[in-house]
Design an enzyme around this catalytic site. Structure first.
Site, PDB file in Angstrom:
ATOM      1  N   GLU A 240       0.884  -1.180   0.000  1.00 23.13           N
ATOM      2  CA  GLU A 240       0.000   0.000   0.000  1.00 23.13           C
ATOM      3  C   GLU A 240       0.910   1.214   0.000  1.00 23.13           C
ATOM      4  O   GLU A 240       1.531   1.518   1.010  1.00 23.13           O
ATOM      5  CB  GLU A 240      -0.882   0.002   1.258  1.00 23.13           C
ATOM      6  CG  GLU A 240      -1.811  -1.190   1.383  1.00 23.13           C
ATOM      7  CD  GLU A 240      -2.944  -1.163   0.373  1.00 23.13           C
ATOM      8  OE1 GLU A 240      -3.153  -0.132  -0.279  1.00 23.13           O
ATOM      9  OE2 GLU A 240      -3.598  -2.196   0.229  1.00 23.13           O
ATOM     10  N   CYS A 274      -2.362   9.386   2.258  1.00 19.46           N
ATOM     11  CA  CYS A 274      -1.950   8.722   1.016  1.00 19.46           C
ATOM     12  C   CYS A 274      -2.970   8.962  -0.089  1.00 19.46           C
ATOM     13  O   CYS A 274      -2.604   9.167  -1.232  1.00 19.46           O
ATOM     14  CB  CYS A 274      -1.726   7.241   1.254  1.00 19.46           C
ATOM     15  SG  CYS A 274      -3.139   6.421   2.006  1.00 19.46           S
TER      16      CYS A 274
END
Ligand code: NAD
Length: 499
Positions: A240, A274
């Site tokens: 991720e 993010c």
């Protein structure tokens, strides 16, 4: 917990409050031996955990969740101390985290239990089932920006799928990880959730260890190193990584809603998200109005102080990246709110810049700060094309009143997730998988896909009667003749299916 109390002084990680620089805590720096010992302890814990079955694990996880919820205020303080984020943000992070823990605990059996699948005409004599089994021990390597929500997105689903976990938090934020391990020890016990504190070398030792899978969350550059290390044992990883997420605004969008969400996604958590908003593509006809509303809202935000909307930059070095991107953006673009002068030490006031060169670093690389660039486009199709033109592909958002327009854009966006008329809309939905494409990573956490990410599929075919055709070494010419006739019958037509 795998915390080595007798660690020599140099082998320590000290955390500081990003707001005032005061020391928060000192933790052991786990070396190779500490990591390997933690993995072995977790291996024993995994055996016990697996024996608990779906129902037992669900009950333990729900108790763990309740313990976190009961002490949420204390945990929020632990999160705030090392990240510098306001207490309210830390509480929201806890709430989102518990939603996923709850979903994972309560859906693991439904998703992963052994289930019958159709065997097909030729295999009428086979009872075919597939079940999902735990890997064993999952190594989780976490970042600092959401030090609870992000790693728990892997940990919750890995545990619910029946694995033990060794968790290596970021060296900037070990506090929440140690706190979690203490809650686990108190509510469940056994070495099922083991924390090893340390820095990149500790993470590297975990990637090289005998864990059965690595769940990494962090930058794309580090993911490549983790993958290289894990490849030595062929240890699979889920990665991720970073993003450069875009918001697309159509001419028919509700501009107030769009501006609200752009400011939330771009400036919230000081832009250290993010899947935060870094780029905005707005259709020409509403461009000026949108910019006005974004600037109006962003200029009201307070950064860094005790009653701030967001805190200082958690990682001091990130301030330099933001400064470089702002200067880079201003070579082609125009500052409509703030500029280089907004960067005051660790705290950065909101910055909005318009009409920036698409090939600049500011538009191609992750900024991870409270900078939003707004570029005009002639159509939503052009917005999609530009949104797709970076190496990243984590998430995106579309603002429009037309469902058809939204659906078309969502289908054309090359990302792992899309929000329509909000940002980060997917982040709180337990059933929705999360993860990126391209350099934003691969694999999925959250949802049924997240549970399966931490499981291995095992197929079982049980023969219940004799096969229609004998394919054994005892087969006769008649059987072979039958096969020759069946091939065109079963597979010779170009339309439809017999299966
Ligand atoms: P980072 O890559 O610097 O560090 C992440 C973790 O990796 C830390 O725990 C670190 O100690 C460890 N590490 C460093 N070197 C290592 C090595 N060689 N081997 C193994 N582990 C190593 O990232 P960060 O600065 O902590 O986090 C910010 C980044 O994380 C941003 O790029 C952000 O976009 C990304 N992020 C992604 C998601 C997502 O879900 N996609 C969520 C949050 C953050």
């Amino acid at each position: 917990m795998a915390l080595l109390d007798e660690t020599p002084h140099a082998m320590q990680v000290t955390t500081r409050n990003p707001g005032d620089g005061s020391t928060v805590a000192t933790y052991p720096l786990g070396d190779r031996a500490a990591v390997d010992a933690a993995v072995e302890r977790a291996r024993a814990g995994a055996t016990w955990w697996r024996e608990q079955g779906f129902r037992g694990r669900r009950d333990h996880l729900v108790r763990f969740k309740a313990a976190i919820a009961t002490n949420a205020q204390e945990l929020a303080e632990v999160i705030s101390a090392e990240t510098g984020k306001p207490g309210s943000d830390a509480l929201i992070e806890i709430m989102l985290t518990l939603g996923h823990l709850d979903w994972a605990a309560k859906n693991a059996k439904r998703v992963l239990r052994r289930q019958k699948v159709k065997a097909g005409l030729m295999n009428f004599n086979q009872r075919a089932t597939v079940g999902y089994e735990p890997y064993g021990v999952i190594g989780v390597i976490g970042p600092w920006n959401y030090p609870l929500y992000t790693p728990m997105g892997s940990i919750s689903y890995a545990l619910a799928a029946g694995n033990a976990v060794v968790f290596k938090p970021s060296e900037l934020t070990p506090g929440p990880a140690v706190w979690l391990a203490e809650q686990w020890a108190r509510t469940v016990g056994h070495d099922v959730l083991v924390t090893v504190t340390g820095d990149g070398s500790t993470g590297s030792a975990l990637a090289a260890s005998r864990v059965n899978k690595i769940a990494f969350t962090g930058s794309t550059a580090t993911a490549k190193k983790v993958m290289a290390t894990a490849s030595q044992r062929l240890t699979p990883i889920v990665a991720e990584c970073g993003g450069k997420d875009a918001v697309l605004v159509a001419a028919d969008a509700d501009l107030d809603v769009a501006a609200d969400f752009i400011v939330l996604g771009g400036m919230g958590n000081a832009g250290q998200t993010c899947a935060g908003v870094e780029r905005v593509y707005v259709v020409d006809s509403v461009r000026d109005e949108l910019v006005r509303r974004v600037v109006e809202r962003a200029s009201r935000l307070r950064a860094g102080g005790p009653d701030a909307h967001y805190g200082p930059m958690t990682l001091a070095a990130q301030t330099d990246v933001v400064r470089r991107h702002v200067e880079d953006a201003l070579r082609s673009g125009t500052a409509v709110l703030g500029g280089p002068e907004s960067i005051g030490g660790r705290t950065i006031a909101p910055i909005v810049i318009t009409d920036v060169d698409e090939m600049s670093d500011a538009m191609q690389c992750e900024t991870f700060g409270p900078l939003v660039v707004v570029n005009r486009v002639t159509s939503l199709d052009e917005a999609v094309r530009r949104a797709n033109a970076t190496p990243y592909g984590l998430a995106a958002a579309v603002f429009t009143r037309s469902r058809a327009t939204a659906d078309r854009a969502a289908a054309a966006l090359h990302t792992g997730a899309v929000s329509i008329n909000s940002v980060l809309g997917f982040a709180s939905v337990g059933a929705l998988p999360f993860g990126g494409v391209k350099e934003s990573g691969f694999g999925r956490i959250h949802g049924a896909d997240g549970l399966r990410e931490f499981s291995t599929a095992k197929s079982v075919a049980r023969q219940t009667r004799k096969a229609m055709v004998d394919l054994s070494m005892e087969r006769t010419d008649k059987d072979v003749h039958m096969v020759a006739r069946m091939i065109p019958m079963l597979h010779g037509r170009s339309k439809g299916s017999h299966q």
